[in-house]
Design a protein around this motif. Structure first.
Motif, PDB file in Angstrom:
ATOM      1  N   UNK A 169       0.810  -1.219   0.000  1.00 22.54           N
ATOM      2  CA  UNK A 169       0.000   0.000   0.000  1.00 22.54           C
ATOM      3  C   UNK A 169       0.844   1.271   0.000  1.00 22.54           C
ATOM      4  N   UNK A 170       2.139   1.122   0.188  1.00 20.87           N
ATOM      5  CA  UNK A 170       3.036   2.278   0.271  1.00 20.87           C
ATOM      6  C   UNK A 170       3.177   2.937  -1.095  1.00 20.87           C
ATOM      7  N   UNK A 171       3.211   4.263  -1.117  1.00 24.35           N
ATOM      8  CA  UNK A 171       3.471   4.986  -2.361  1.00 24.35           C
ATOM      9  C   UNK A 171       4.938   5.407  -2.402  1.00 24.35           C
ATOM     10  N   UNK A 228       7.393   6.727   0.711  1.00 21.30           N
ATOM     11  CA  UNK A 228       8.726   6.151   0.934  1.00 21.30           C
ATOM     12  C   UNK A 228       9.767   7.260   0.995  1.00 21.30           C
ATOM     13  N   UNK A 229       9.731   8.160   0.025  1.00 20.74           N
ATOM     14  CA  UNK A 229      10.727   9.236  -0.023  1.00 20.74           C
ATOM     15  C   UNK A 229      10.639  10.143   1.201  1.00 20.74           C
ATOM     16  N   UNK A 242       7.564  -1.321   7.627  1.00 19.48           N
ATOM     17  CA  UNK A 242       8.720  -1.673   6.801  1.00 19.48           C
ATOM     18  C   UNK A 242       9.698  -0.530   6.583  1.00 19.48           C
ATOM     19  N   UNK A 243       9.233   0.594   6.095  1.00 21.19           N
ATOM     20  CA  UNK A 243      10.138   1.678   5.718  1.00 21.19           C
ATOM     21  C   UNK A 243      10.722   2.342   6.958  1.00 21.19           C
ATOM     22  N   UNK A 244       9.888   2.584   7.949  1.00 20.92           N
ATOM     23  CA  UNK A 244      10.378   3.147   9.207  1.00 20.92           C
ATOM     24  C   UNK A 244      11.454   2.248   9.808  1.00 20.92           C
ATOM     25  N   UNK A 245      11.185   0.949   9.861  1.00 23.58           N
ATOM     26  CA  UNK A 245      12.150   0.001  10.424  1.00 23.58           C
ATOM     27  C   UNK A 245      13.452   0.009   9.637  1.00 23.58           C
ATOM     28  N   UNK A 246      13.346   0.075   8.315  1.00 21.54           N
ATOM     29  CA  UNK A 246      14.543   0.098   7.478  1.00 21.54           C
ATOM     30  C   UNK A 246      15.382   1.338   7.753  1.00 21.54           C
ATOM     31  N   UNK A 247      14.718   2.478   7.963  1.00 22.48           N
ATOM     32  CA  UNK A 247      15.483   3.699   8.242  1.00 22.48           C
ATOM     33  C   UNK A 247      16.161   3.636   9.607  1.00 22.48           C
TER      34      UNK A 247
END
Length: 257
Positions: free
Chosen positions: A100-102, A106-107, A152-157
């Motif tokens: 569902x992420x755009x 993400x950016x 996902x993205x928060x964890x990756x950062x």
């Protein structure tokens, strides 16, 4: 005994200048704690009202700063001059599953949490290295090590931030500059209001950790003072978990023993 250590004042920060980037919530409490231990605090935030409120609370300076603008970070580093401590708490999260992420979302998350961290480390680290001393403290999260759907993205950062911390610690260490991270668990702040409003979700998070509750922003402040002070003079490249035992537990079920 030669060169005795002054243990009574080991955590004191008298005469030191500390920059706090992200002045609300956890950052605001960190500013109060740093000032209470003698530091001169500069409160920076992209919301000037938040920066001003924290600055007034600690009798310090305020600065409007958006760390997603590398040139603004460089200007701030030049403007502020010598700093002994830099604390970076600024971050954001968009809670969505990967499908569902755009790309735009993400950016936004990566630009603030990871690229912004890189800009801060680079600009302020360069001046600390040139001077030969300093402590940089970044804020990671339990999500740098454990995840759940939608993170996902928060964890990756946050995992990326921890690797930037380690690399900066190695590269800056010979100059006497220390770089560390703090990894909170679930903290009661306005940013977690969505979870707090759902009783089941709130309770699930509370019982996940060993202490069976959420933390308050003030409970992160001691870790900031420790890493800023001489009490941690041989600590660098580390991530200090302040998570109530969250990452020590593998699940909420307590089996019979």
């Amino acid at each position: 005994m030669s060169n005795p250590v002054d243990y009574q004042n080991l955590f004191r920060l008298d005469g030191r200048r500390a920059l706090l980037i992200g002045a609300g919530g956890i950052g605001g409490e960190a500013g109060l704690a740093l000032a209470a231990h003698g530091a001169q605090v500069v409160a920076a935030d992209r919301d000037p009202a938040v920066a001003k409120a924290t600055a007034e609370a600690v009798s310090g300076e305020s600065l409007e700063l958006d760390i997603t603008d590398p040139e603004a970070v460089e200007r701030a580093a030049e403007q502020l001059g010598d700093l002994d401590v830099v604390v970076l708490t600024a971050a954001m999260n968009v809670r969505k599953r990967i499908l569902d992420y755009t790309p735009e979302e993400f950016d936004r998350v990566v630009n603030l949490n990871l690229r912004g961290t890189f800009s801060v480390f680079r600009a302020f680290g360069a001046r600390m290295v040139a001077r030969g001393s300093g402590s940089i403290i970044g804020f990671s999260s339990i999500r740098g090590r454990t995840v759940e759907p939608g993170q996902s993205v928060y964890a990756a950062t946050k995992a990326g931030l921890e690797m930037l911390v380690r690399t900066a610690a190695v590269e800056f260490g010979e100059a006497g500059v220390r770089v560390n991270a703090i990894a909170p668990g679930v903290v009661e702040t306005p940013l977690t209001q969505q979870i707090k409003n759902d009783p089941g979700w709130y309770q699930a998070y509370a019982t996940k950790g060993a202490l069976g509750r959420w933390s308050k922003p003030s409970e992160l402040a001691g870790a900031v003072v420790y890493l800023a002070s001489d009490a941690s003079s041989f600590v660098t490249g580390s991530t200090l978990a302040v998570d109530g035992g969250w990452t020590a537990v593998d699940g909420r079920f307590t089996p019979p023993t």
